[in-house]
Design an enzyme around this catalytic site. Structure first.
Site, PDB file in Angstrom:
ATOM      1  N   GLU A  16       0.833  -1.217   0.000  1.00 60.54           N
ATOM      2  CA  GLU A  16       0.000   0.000   0.000  1.00 60.54           C
ATOM      3  C   GLU A  16       0.860   1.256   0.000  1.00 60.54           C
ATOM      4  O   GLU A  16       0.856   2.031   0.948  1.00 60.54           O
ATOM      5  CB  GLU A  16      -0.930  -0.017   1.209  1.00 60.54           C
TER       6      GLU A  16
ATOM      7  N   TRP B 129      -6.065 -11.690   6.485  1.00 53.89           N
ATOM      8  CA  TRP B 129      -5.489 -10.667   7.378  1.00 53.89           C
ATOM      9  C   TRP B 129      -6.261 -10.720   8.672  1.00 53.89           C
ATOM     10  O   TRP B 129      -7.413 -10.314   8.681  1.00 53.89           O
ATOM     11  CB  TRP B 129      -5.581  -9.262   6.759  1.00 53.89           C
TER      12      TRP B 129
HETATM   13  C1  GCU Z   1      -3.922  -2.643   5.346  1.00 54.03           C
HETATM   14  C2  GCU Z   1      -2.459  -2.899   5.625  1.00 54.03           C
HETATM   15  C3  GCU Z   1      -2.219  -3.556   6.938  1.00 54.03           C
HETATM   16  C4  GCU Z   1      -3.278  -3.162   7.917  1.00 54.03           C
HETATM   17  C5  GCU Z   1      -4.628  -3.636   7.422  1.00 54.03           C
HETATM   18  C6  GCU Z   1      -5.773  -3.248   8.345  1.00 54.03           C
HETATM   19  O1  GCU Z   1      -4.388  -2.846   4.124  1.00 54.03           O
HETATM   20  O2  GCU Z   1      -1.699  -3.483   4.628  1.00 54.03           O
HETATM   21  O3  GCU Z   1      -0.938  -3.216   7.383  1.00 54.03           O
HETATM   22  O4  GCU Z   1      -3.021  -3.667   9.185  1.00 54.03           O
HETATM   23  O5  GCU Z   1      -4.866  -3.161   6.177  1.00 54.03           O
HETATM   24  O6  GCU Z   1      -6.304  -2.162   8.187  1.00 54.03           O
HETATM   25  O7  GCU Z   1      -6.075  -4.010   9.219  1.00 54.03           O
END
Ligand code: GCU
Length: 666
Positions: free
Chosen positions: A406, A537
């Site tokens: 990003e 994530w």
């Molecule tokens: C982003 C990013 C992460 C971040 C995540 C979030 O896209 O790459 O570093 O922690 O989203 O918002 O949880």
């Protein structure tokens, strides 16, 4: 004849090999004195690894400043001509190292190893070493900003290396000095170039050197050996270079069979072994195709992975090998087969674990958010990439080098273009990639394969919008597409059934919504095999000192598992049902008690057959067919007060079950 003699010497007399090997790595972790520069009188005795934000890493005003580590030490036992180096595996984020008052070096970059020679400065007794560490924001070091706490400290181990005068070098960007470059690999034959970088030999000695390399399989049987006197230049060093070939190799084949070999390289002067380095290696091919997705050893291989950050409560980044293993076991438990090691180089031990466990690894540098326009920033970012690649070149698990996450900023295009060239030059065999959140960024065209961070159902739209994100928004014409991040926040203390996502920056992050986002996002992902890889994530909650949301400020709560690794959230079991082969049944929403009114659904994640519920003694079959291993019951006759629920499944004739009690108040 001479060659034959060397083979015989090494093959027949392992005792001779061992005693001739004089290289020593001495742990250098005990007896350090530590203080923060703001509190010079508060000196404590510490053992490395040590992180000075172990306790404040989730507070908005965590300590970002300088700290000093100092120690006195005697020279290690040495033979005449021996040379001594100090190797730090990582210091967050910069370190000035002084020995006996003389600066050895100043390293910038918080996640990679560095190594300095200190031979000339050493006294037999009473040496002093001082390491001044700094974790402040610095416009010359990536990352400038990121969504994680910038923990400070000497948070990975340190060792002293005692090497003979002529040796395999430890100072090629702290690489092992041995490069195993796979040239071909299939079931009939594998071939690799072996380059061993040497230092400390004069020209005459160089002419008398030979390299003996042998490859041992998992049982320790030697499957290939070769020797050479050929010297070339590599990375600015003299290198002995050879090619080693194995017939009918066992390929490193991901989780199903991560076959590894040990490459032992010996530098021999005349007829004496002067140095030896061993590396764990493996043979495999990876192809990533725009339409067919990920291909491992010629076969389609759905890469289903998670992201991982390295911090833990009470430890920050100073985590132990047991912590690494615990993380790996949890990742294995859900059945993931790949890991994006975000957003920076992780510990050597963890890459080793990935090799052993067959996890495909996305490795990356901490080039996140912002690319300031200054030359030193560009230089240190490039050195962080070179360090990542050279230090980790031999890991079969790593299939790509990621250049940024990003990213924007005035200098981004120029630096990313240069990074892409550097990665290809350093390693022509692995893909470059990056994680973008902007489908219009010119940076997206630079890496070989692209991936996007996208959060339908959390930061934007509803979860089913993943479909649009993949098919329309992000899919490049030529580059293959991966999903580098997707997910949602969740607290195990917040519960509720929602029809649309909560205020993501607010204080209410229900666990049930996170599970819904994953179920629906993943349903869309799994219909599209052209997506070369997907990474949840995040596997674990992690510290992000600036966040004020959910039930704990200073945290990003998108983990499938809580920060302390103690509690898997429901979404964890959704993946477990989809990816792992061990039979399992899990009732979702067990923590959603008491509940009432419209919260009438029961949901079960399972990979078993014959699913039914026993609710207060009565059997109920699920409503309709399961979607992605999710079974639901919408019309249970909830009793006021206690509801006893058991979910049953059958696998291989065995009953597998889960149960809970939920209090329902109309
Ligand atoms: C982003 C990013 C992460 C971040 C995540 C979030 O896209 O790459 O570093 O922690 O989203 O918002 O949880």
């Amino acid at each position: 004849m001479k060659k034959f003699w060397i083979y015989l010497l090494i093959a027949m007399s392992s005792a001779a090999v061992a005693s001739a090997s004089v290289r020593r790595a001495i742990p250098f972790n005990d007896g350090w004195k530590f203080h923060k520069v703001t509190t010079p009188a508060e000196v404590s005795e510490v053992t490395l690894p040590h992180c000075y934000n172990a306790d404040d890493g989730t507070s908005a005003d965590y300590y970002r400043g300088e700290a000093v580590y100092a120690k006195t030490f005697d020279a290690p036992a040495m033979e005449k001509g021996d040379r001594v180096f100090i190797r730090f595996e990582a210091v967050g984020f910069q370190a000035k190292v002084e020995v006996n008052g003389v600066e050895l070096g100043h390293h910038k970059g918080g996640f990679t190893a560095f190594c300095y020679e200190l031979t000339e400065l050493l006294r037999t007794k009473g040496n002093s070493i001082t390491v001044t560490v700094d974790n402040r924001k610095d416009m010359t070091i990536a990352p400038i900003n990121a969504d994680f706490t910038m923990f400070g400290g000497i948070y990975r181990p340190v060792s002293l290396l005692v090497l003979p005068k002529g040796h395999i070098t430890p100072v090629d960007y702290a690489s092992p000095g041995v490069y195993f470059e796979q040239l071909e690999a299939d079931a009939t034959q594998a071939r690799a170039a072996v380059k061993v970088l040497v230092d400390g030999f004069d020209d005459k000695e160089l002419g008398r050197l030979s390299l003996y390399s042998e490859l041992r399989d998992g049982e320790g049987t030697v499957v290939a050996r070769t020797s050479t006197n050929a010297v070339m230049r590599h990375n600015g060093f003299n290198a002995l270079a050879d090619t080693i070939t194995v017939a009918n190799p066992e390929l490193w084949n991901g989780r199903s069979n991560p076959a590894l070999y040990t490459l032992a390289t010996y530098i021999i002067k005349g007829e004496v072994i002067v140095d030896k380095v061993e590396q764990t290696v493996g043979f495999r091919t990876v192809e990533v195709d725009h339409d067919k997705g990920f291909i491992l050893n010629g076969k389609s291989h759905n890469l289903r992975g998670v992201n991982r950050h390295q911090d833990r409560p009470g430890k920050g980044w100073a985590i132990s090998e047991a912590d690494h293993r615990e993380d790996m076991e949890l990742i294995k438990e859900i059945g993931a087969n790949g890991i994006r090691l975000a957003h920076y180089p992780h510990a050597e031990y963890f890459y080793d674990l990935c090799d052993r466990e067959g996890m495909l690894v996305w490795a990356e540098i901490p080039f996140v958010d912002n690319a300031p326009d200054n030359e030193e920033f560009a230089a240190t970012t490039k050195s962080q990439l070179i360090e990542l690649i050279r230090q980790n070149y031999n890991h079969p698990s790593i299939f790509c080098w990621s250049l940024f996450n990003e990213l924007g900023g005035p200098a981004a295009t120029k630096i990313v273009t240069e990074l892409n060239d550097i990665a290809h030059r350093e390693d022509p065999h692995r893909y470059t990639t990056a994680a973008s959140n902007d489908d219009n960024s010119p940076l997206n065209a630079i890496p070989d394969i692209m991936a996007y961070n996208t959060y339908p159902g959390w930061y934007w739209a509803d979860p089913a919008t993943m479909q649009y994100a993949i098919d329309w928004k992000y899919r490049p014409d030529k580059q293959p597409l991966g999903i580098s991040e997707y997910g949602a926040g969740a607290s195990i203390h917040h519960h509720g059934i929602l029809s649309e996502h909560p205020d993501t920056g607010g204080d209410y992050h229900p666990e049930e919504w996170q599970a819904t986002v994953h179920e629906i996002n993943y349903r869309e992902i799994s219909k599209r095999n052209f997506v070369w890889g997907t990474f949840v994530w995040n596997m674990f909650d992690f510290a992000s000192a600036g966040r004020t949301e959910g039930d704990t400020y200073g945290m990003n709560d998108k983990g499938l598992v809580t920060y302390d690794r103690a509690t898997p959230k429901d979404a964890f079991y959704f993946y477990k049902a989809n990816w792992n082969a061990e039979p399992m049944v899990h009732i979702a929403g067990k923590r959603f008690t008491p509940r009432g009114a419209e919260a009438r659904q029961v949901k079960v994640y399972t990979n078993c057959d014959g699913i039914y519920l026993i609710h207060n003694g009565v059997r109920y079959y699920p409503d309709g067919n399961p979607q992605a291993h999710v079974y639901t019951w919408d019309n249970l006759p909830w009793a006021e007060g206690e509801n006893r629920i058991t979910a049953h499944g059958v696998s291989d004739g065995k009953i597998i079950y889960d149960n809970c009690i939920i209090i329902y108040n109309k």
